[in-house]
Design a protein around this motif. Structure first.
Motif, PDB file in Angstrom:
ATOM      1  N   GLN A   4       0.802  -1.217   0.000  1.00 10.19           N
ATOM      2  CA  GLN A   4       0.000   0.000   0.000  1.00 10.19           C
ATOM      3  C   GLN A   4       0.842   1.276   0.000  1.00 10.19           C
ATOM      4  OE1 GLN A   4      -3.405  -0.183  -0.454  1.00 10.19           O
ATOM      5  NE2 GLN A   4      -2.722  -2.295  -0.797  1.00 10.19           N
ATOM      6  N   SER A   5       2.055   1.205   0.529  1.00 10.29           N
ATOM      7  CA  SER A   5       2.890   2.412   0.555  1.00 10.29           C
ATOM      8  C   SER A   5       3.219   2.874  -0.857  1.00 10.29           C
ATOM      9  CB  SER A   5       4.166   2.166   1.349  1.00 10.29           C
ATOM     10  OG  SER A   5       4.921   1.123   0.754  1.00 10.29           O
ATOM     11  N   ARG A   6       3.427   1.926  -1.768  1.00 10.34           N
ATOM     12  CA  ARG A   6       3.695   2.293  -3.160  1.00 10.34           C
ATOM     13  C   ARG A   6       2.436   2.823  -3.826  1.00 10.34           C
ATOM     14  NH1 ARG A   6       6.532  -2.940  -5.577  1.00 10.34           N
ATOM     15  NH2 ARG A   6       6.766  -1.649  -7.445  1.00 10.34           N
ATOM     16  N   LEU A   7       1.302   2.210  -3.542  1.00 13.83           N
ATOM     17  CA  LEU A   7       0.046   2.685  -4.127  1.00 13.83           C
ATOM     18  C   LEU A   7      -0.308   4.083  -3.632  1.00 13.83           C
ATOM     19  CD1 LEU A   7      -2.185  -0.524  -4.001  1.00 13.83           C
ATOM     20  CD2 LEU A   7      -1.392   0.672  -6.051  1.00 13.83           C
ATOM     21  N   SER A   8       0.101   4.407  -2.404  1.00 11.20           N
ATOM     22  CA  SER A   8      -0.249   5.706  -1.824  1.00 11.20           C
ATOM     23  C   SER A   8       0.433   6.858  -2.532  1.00 11.20           C
ATOM     24  CB  SER A   8       0.109   5.733  -0.335  1.00 11.20           C
ATOM     25  OG  SER A   8       1.517   5.679  -0.152  1.00 11.20           O
ATOM     26  N   THR A   9       1.448   6.562  -3.358  1.00 11.82           N
ATOM     27  CA  THR A   9       2.119   7.633  -4.103  1.00 11.82           C
ATOM     28  C   THR A   9       1.307   8.084  -5.318  1.00 11.82           C
ATOM     29  OG1 THR A   9       3.363   6.095  -5.519  1.00 11.82           O
ATOM     30  CG2 THR A   9       4.367   6.720  -3.408  1.00 11.82           C
ATOM     31  N   LEU A  10       0.279   7.309  -5.677  1.00 10.28           N
ATOM     32  CA  LEU A  10      -0.527   7.641  -6.849  1.00 10.28           C
ATOM     33  C   LEU A  10      -1.606   8.656  -6.495  1.00 10.28           C
ATOM     34  CD1 LEU A  10      -1.154   4.089  -8.386  1.00 10.28           C
ATOM     35  CD2 LEU A  10       0.754   5.645  -8.817  1.00 10.28           C
ATOM     36  N   THR A  11      -1.903   9.536  -7.447  1.00 12.50           N
ATOM     37  CA  THR A  11      -3.044  10.437  -7.296  1.00 12.50           C
ATOM     38  C   THR A  11      -4.331   9.645  -7.506  1.00 12.50           C
ATOM     39  OG1 THR A  11      -3.140  11.013  -9.645  1.00 12.50           O
ATOM     40  CG2 THR A  11      -1.660  12.325  -8.247  1.00 12.50           C
ATOM     41  N   VAL A  12      -5.451  10.266  -7.190  1.00  9.05           N
ATOM     42  CA  VAL A  12      -6.746   9.602  -7.380  1.00  9.05           C
ATOM     43  C   VAL A  12      -6.934   9.210  -8.836  1.00  9.05           C
ATOM     44  CG1 VAL A  12      -9.251   9.892  -7.280  1.00  9.05           C
ATOM     45  CG2 VAL A  12      -7.821  10.747  -5.411  1.00  9.05           C
ATOM     46  N   ARG A  13      -6.612  10.111  -9.756  1.00 12.81           N
ATOM     47  CA  ARG A  13      -6.790   9.811 -11.178  1.00 12.81           C
ATOM     48  C   ARG A  13      -5.820   8.726 -11.642  1.00 12.81           C
ATOM     49  NH1 ARG A  13      -9.720  11.928 -15.279  1.00 12.81           N
ATOM     50  NH2 ARG A  13     -11.236  11.889 -13.584  1.00 12.81           N
ATOM     51  N   GLU A  14      -4.610   8.726 -11.118  1.00 15.18           N
ATOM     52  CA  GLU A  14      -3.647   7.677 -11.482  1.00 15.18           C
ATOM     53  C   GLU A  14      -4.116   6.319 -10.975  1.00 15.18           C
ATOM     54  OE1 GLU A  14       0.326  10.568 -11.522  1.00 15.18           O
ATOM     55  OE2 GLU A  14      -0.115   9.300  -9.786  1.00 15.18           O
ATOM     56  N   ARG A  15      -4.700   6.296  -9.792  1.00 22.60           N
ATOM     57  CA  ARG A  15      -5.210   5.023  -9.281  1.00 22.60           C
ATOM     58  C   ARG A  15      -6.388   4.542 -10.122  1.00 22.60           C
ATOM     59  NH1 ARG A  15      -5.178   2.266  -3.655  1.00 22.60           N
ATOM     60  NH2 ARG A  15      -6.815   0.717  -3.937  1.00 22.60           N
TER      61      ARG A  15
END
Length: 218
Positions: free
Chosen positions: A148-159
């Motif tokens: 999740q730490s890597r996913l948390s670097t994404l913006t809402v639109r990137e996710r």
């Protein structure tokens, strides 16, 4: 012009692939190999853009050769071309670092297009393989928070974009879904790969499913 090394233990198959690919003036054949070990050695020496890699080869199989090349020659892209549509081969090759997986029953124009697609930096899976990847990864249990730490670097639109990549959508389809320009989607994809430290869309699909992005959020 993509430079291609052909690795296949079947002499007639190699000859046929050379004849097929050289018919396209935009492709150059830089060499050939009959074993996985030869493929690794010659790829290191000849520095092709793409290795067209068979799976079942003597000395060193195509998956092991792909894994070794991903470490020693990360700029060389691997396009798996095989007769066998087995899950172990598919997932073994993709996890080893292959940028594409195509079956030998593909039409000649599909193979030529695949070479250009992978050379351009995109990933490619035959439609039946894409479906199997998504179906199998979607069955995995929800993982813990390790990724999740890597996913948390994404913006809402990137996710949101990553979720659509994981469903097998192309850039054009993602752009239509999110009502944005295709160029905007390409930018999002590049940023996703950079932030997550991934090589291409194939790895992005695997990462998304292995980290539960396809599951409902708590």
């Amino acid at each position: 012009m993509p430079r291609v090394l052909i690795a296949d233990d079947d002499h007639l198959m190699r000859a046929g692939l050379i004849e097929l690919l050289t018919a396209d003036p935009g492709i150059e054949i830089t060499g050939q190999a009959a074993t996985g070990r030869e493929a690794v050695e010659r790829a290191g020496r000849l520095t092709p853009d793409i290795v067209l890699m068979d799976v079942r080869m003597p000395d060193l199989d195509g998956i092991a050769a792909t894994r070794q090349l991903s470490r020693t020659a990360p700029d060389v892209k691997i396009l798996i071309l095989t007769t066998f549509e087995q899950d172990d081969y598919i997932f073994g090759a993709l996890r080893a670092g292959a940028s594409g997986f195509l079956l030998k029953r593909a039409r000649p124009e599909e193979l030529i297009a695949a070479v250009h697609t992978v050379a351009a930096g995109d990933s490619l899976l035959s439609p039946s393989v894409t479906r199997r990847v998504i179906d199998r990864l979607a069955q995995q249990p929800v993982p813990d928070l390790a990724g999740q730490s890597r996913l948390s670097t994404l913006t809402v639109r990137e996710r949101e974009t990553l979720e659509l990549i994981a469903k097998g959508l192309s850039n054009r389809e993602i752009a239509a879904t999110l009502v944005v320009e295709e160029s905007t989607t390409r930018t999002h994809v590049k940023r996703i790969l950079m932030k997550l430290g991934l090589r291409d869309r194939v790895q992005a699909v695997i990462f998304a499913y292995e980290n539960g992005i396809n599951h409902p959020r708590p």
